[in-house]
Design an enzyme around this catalytic site. Sequence first.
Site, mmCIF file in Angstrom:
data_model
loop_
_atom_site.group_PDB
_atom_site.id
_atom_site.type_symbol
_atom_site.label_atom_id
_atom_site.label_comp_id
_atom_site.label_asym_id
_atom_site.label_seq_id
_atom_site.Cartn_x
_atom_site.Cartn_y
_atom_site.Cartn_z
ATOM 1 N N HIS A 1 1.194 4.236 6.803
ATOM 2 C CA HIS A 1 0.626 5.097 5.772
ATOM 3 C C HIS A 1 1.056 6.543 5.973
ATOM 4 C CE1 HIS A 1 -2.882 2.279 4.379
ATOM 5 N NE2 HIS A 1 -1.692 1.875 3.977
ATOM 6 N N ASP B 1 -7.946 6.292 4.480
ATOM 7 C CA ASP B 1 -8.019 5.123 5.368
ATOM 8 C C ASP B 1 -9.265 5.043 6.243
ATOM 9 O OD1 ASP B 1 -5.605 4.237 4.408
ATOM 10 O OD2 ASP B 1 -4.432 5.038 6.070
ATOM 11 N N SER C 1 0.806 -1.227 0.000
ATOM 12 C CA SER C 1 0.000 0.000 0.000
ATOM 13 C C SER C 1 0.838 1.276 0.000
ATOM 14 C CB SER C 1 -0.953 0.009 1.195
ATOM 15 O OG SER C 1 -0.236 0.097 2.403
#
Length: 178
Positions: free
Chosen positions: A95, A121, A55
């Site tokens: 992230h 998210d 990701s």
Amino acid sequence: MLGSMLEEFQRMNKRQFFYQVLSFGMIVSSALMIWKGLMVVTGSESPIVVVLSGSMEPAFHRGDLLFLTNPADEPIRVGEIVVFKIEGRDIPIVHRVLKVHERENGTSKFLTKGDNNRVDDRGLYAPGQLWLTPRDVVGRAKGFLPYVGMVTIMMNEYPKLKYAVLACLGLYVLIHRE
């Protein structure tokens, strides 16, 4: 190979065996002390993590080993890569911070997104949670080693491999006479 290791083990007297067990215990306790020391120095409950998914590509790839810090006195900024935990999930997520909302009273909330993901998210957060807070953050990425964490991923995906490696290492430490 295993046969010669067993013969070596049988030749050991009780004193040598006890010495080897003590040496193994010292190795394990030293590793734990180093880990706890890193926790204190970095301010992070987990100073080293492995990227488990794609990701965050191209910034980080699956298997990259990240080094984290978590200074409490520094505010979280847009663009920073954070590692956070969500209530009800065991595995932390790596992230980038997409948006930050700071209030006059000093509190802040922020939104994250994986570089390789199409949406933010919010779908990953706990039910009803729209923003993260600094207490959700495990650490902030300060450096990395590419693909070093693939060993960890392989051991988690193939538990028999993990037990085989641990058994071989334990047997080696117990039998090795230095």
